[in-house]
Design a protein around this motif. Structure first.
Motif, PDB file in Angstrom:
ATOM      1  N   PHE A   6       0.853  -1.194   0.000  1.00 31.58           N
ATOM      2  CA  PHE A   6       0.000   0.000   0.000  1.00 31.58           C
ATOM      3  C   PHE A   6       0.883   1.236   0.000  1.00 31.58           C
ATOM      4  O   PHE A   6       1.897   1.296   0.695  1.00 31.58           O
ATOM      5  N   ARG A   8       2.515   4.954  -2.168  1.00 30.57           N
ATOM      6  CA  ARG A   8       3.349   5.284  -3.315  1.00 30.57           C
ATOM      7  C   ARG A   8       4.738   5.732  -2.880  1.00 30.57           C
ATOM      8  O   ARG A   8       5.731   5.096  -3.234  1.00 30.57           O
ATOM      9  N   GLN A  11       5.349   3.546   1.680  1.00 37.19           N
ATOM     10  CA  GLN A  11       4.804   2.244   1.330  1.00 37.19           C
ATOM     11  C   GLN A  11       4.991   1.253   2.472  1.00 37.19           C
ATOM     12  O   GLN A  11       5.981   1.300   3.194  1.00 37.19           O
ATOM     13  N   GLY A 224      -3.726  15.836  -3.053  1.00 39.90           N
ATOM     14  CA  GLY A 224      -4.570  15.044  -3.935  1.00 39.90           C
ATOM     15  C   GLY A 224      -4.524  15.566  -5.354  1.00 39.90           C
ATOM     16  O   GLY A 224      -3.893  16.581  -5.654  1.00 39.90           O
ATOM     17  N   ASP A 229      -6.077   9.659  -8.734  1.00 36.88           N
ATOM     18  CA  ASP A 229      -5.228   9.949  -7.584  1.00 36.88           C
ATOM     19  C   ASP A 229      -5.850  10.996  -6.677  1.00 36.88           C
ATOM     20  O   ASP A 229      -5.140  11.684  -5.936  1.00 36.88           O
ATOM     21  N   SER A 233     -10.465   8.977  -3.542  1.00 34.02           N
ATOM     22  CA  SER A 233     -10.331   7.671  -4.195  1.00 34.02           C
ATOM     23  C   SER A 233      -9.260   6.837  -3.513  1.00 34.02           C
ATOM     24  O   SER A 233      -9.411   5.626  -3.336  1.00 34.02           O
ATOM     25  N   ARG A 234      -8.161   7.472  -3.097  1.00 31.96           N
ATOM     26  CA  ARG A 234      -7.106   6.750  -2.390  1.00 31.96           C
ATOM     27  C   ARG A 234      -7.555   6.349  -0.987  1.00 31.96           C
ATOM     28  O   ARG A 234      -7.249   5.257  -0.509  1.00 31.96           O
ATOM     29  N   ARG A 237      -9.895   3.455  -1.240  1.00 33.15           N
ATOM     30  CA  ARG A 237      -9.152   2.207  -1.423  1.00 33.15           C
ATOM     31  C   ARG A 237      -8.638   1.686  -0.092  1.00 33.15           C
ATOM     32  O   ARG A 237      -8.686   0.485   0.186  1.00 33.15           O
ATOM     33  N   THR A 350      -2.364   7.122   4.618  1.00 31.97           N
ATOM     34  CA  THR A 350      -2.848   7.810   3.423  1.00 31.97           C
ATOM     35  C   THR A 350      -2.467   9.289   3.456  1.00 31.97           C
ATOM     36  O   THR A 350      -1.982   9.845   2.461  1.00 31.97           O
ATOM     37  N   ASP A 353       1.361   9.681   2.975  1.00 30.96           N
ATOM     38  CA  ASP A 353       1.755   9.414   1.591  1.00 30.96           C
ATOM     39  C   ASP A 353       1.487  10.624   0.711  1.00 30.96           C
ATOM     40  O   ASP A 353       2.336  11.033  -0.097  1.00 30.96           O
ATOM     41  N   PHE A 354       0.326  11.252   0.865  1.00 37.03           N
ATOM     42  CA  PHE A 354      -0.008  12.453   0.098  1.00 37.03           C
ATOM     43  C   PHE A 354       0.915  13.615   0.462  1.00 37.03           C
ATOM     44  O   PHE A 354       1.316  14.398  -0.402  1.00 37.03           O
TER      45      PHE A 354
END
Length: 388
Positions: A6, A8, A11, A224, A229, A233-234, A237, A350, A353-354
């Protein structure tokens, strides 16, 4: 089998089965200089572990984490962080009757149909036992954000069990009360009713579903991108990856279908810094797939646990016979109370990561690490050659 990673830039990759030897996770993309130790991670794992109350599975797992790479002297080094959690109370024998006879509403047959084989002990890789890895990764993400200049705070609570729904509560009430009861509902009176309702289903050999409300404060605007992307939506998920999740919504969610455009739309005004900001937050902190800087809020729903002792019907694909079965063993009668730390963990990873992708945090190292860096040190200098 894909789908074990999970993120980008931040991870995490996981391994392990429900009744295997151990669960494990490798976190990559963590900046150097973040203060991190096993106790920090353990506190969140203790909130998720089984056997913590009468409304959770009685499986006796201590979920003791072992941090085995990626740190030096209590700080991250920027290299992959490895963590392992040993399984101490695995009992696969109770699942032998279901090797060729799928349990109702489980992934037994779909896994076997896809791969031609599966780890049948406790559901193997499909078990929610695997989320222990996610909480460990989320604990790392939380520490990265805490070490940054941003004051990101995330919290969730159980807002509905069956038909019992808690009234709206403030973020401060969630922070104060959600860990005071075993249901993890921030409204104490409703928590007692939820507990009684769970008891009713448990005594009847059945289970019940519910939902979790969450908020994320301090997330900066501008995270975002449109389409695939986008932040929602992320995040969707992330939420739908949690076993037994059947719905995810943010802001007004499904209630938006009852609002006119005029009523839902929010005017713009200047905030105290002179920046445009929406008046209100029915949009849940997200517009056009991008964060607005206002709190992100929403809800996720879980169906009732599918492992129940009530008699059910299945078929044996080897013998061709239909038979009555009971799923015996140690199972949760309801999922949201133990899913709260999982939801928070997936929000943390999440968001981080962003923020790394958006350049809000230096992906190489946290610059405000306490102490001074030795800028004269070089591992190949003659003075340091004897250290190798």
């Amino acid at each position: 089998m894909n789908g074990n990673r999970f993120g980008r830039l931040f991870q995490f990759t996981t391994y392990g089965e429900s009744h295997g030897e151990a669960m494990g996770v490798t976190v990559s993309g963590c900046p150097a200089g973040v203060e991190l130790d096993e106790e920090t991670i353990q506190r969140d794992l203790d909130r998720r572990k089984p056997g913590q109350s009468m409304i959770t599975t009685s499986r006796g797992e201590p979920d003791k984490v072992k941090l085995n790479s990626g740190t030096q002297d209590g700080y991250t080094t920027g290299t992959p962080i490895g963590m392992v959690i040993q399984n101490k109370d695995a009992r696969s024998g109770k699942y032998e009757p279901f090797v060729t006879a799928p349990r109702p509403s489980h992934g037994d047959f779909t896994y076997s149909a896809k791969f031609g084989t599966r780890n049948w002990g406790g559901g193997g890789r499909s078990s929610a036992r695997e989320t222990v890895n996610w909480v460990a990764a989320g604990a790392v993400a939380k520490q990265v954000l805490a070490a940054s200049e941003y004051d990101v705070e995330i919290k969730a609570h159980v807002n509905q069990i069956g038909d019992i729904e808690a009234p709206d509560v403030s973020f401060e009430e969630i922070l104060e009360h959600s860990e005071e009861n075993e249901v993890r509902c921030a409204h104490p009176e409703t928590a007692e009713k939820m507990r009684d309702r769970i008891d009713e289903y448990q005594k009847a050999g059945d289970s019940i579903g519910g939902s979790i409300y969450f908020e994320a404060h301090g997330v900066p605007r501008g995270l975002g991108a449109p389409r695939f992307d986008s932040f929602p939506s992320r995040l969707g998920r992330a939420m739908f990856s949690i076993p037994a999740t059947t719905a995810f919504e943010f802001g007004l969610g499904k209630d938006a279908r009852e609002w006119t455009g005029h009523d839902r739309n929010e005017d713009w005004q200047f905030d105290e810094d002179g920046d445009p900001t929406p008046v209100g937050n029915k949009h849940g902190g997200l517009q056009g797939g991008i964060t607005t800087g206002q709190p992100i809020w929403g809800e996720a729903t879980w169906h009732a646990p599918t492992s129940i002792p009530k008699e059910q019907t299945t078929v044996d694909w080897e013998t061709g016979e239909e038979k009555q079965v009971q799923v015996v063993g140690r199972h949760d009668p309801v999922l949201p109370p133990r899913a709260v730390p999982v939801v928070e963990a997936m929000l943390y990873v999440t968001v981080l990561d962003f923020m790394l992708l958006g350049g809000r945090i230096n992906p190489e190292r946290i610059d405000d690490r306490p102490g001074e860096y030795d800028t004269d040190y070089h591992p190949r200098s003659p003075a340091n050659m004897d250290e190798e």
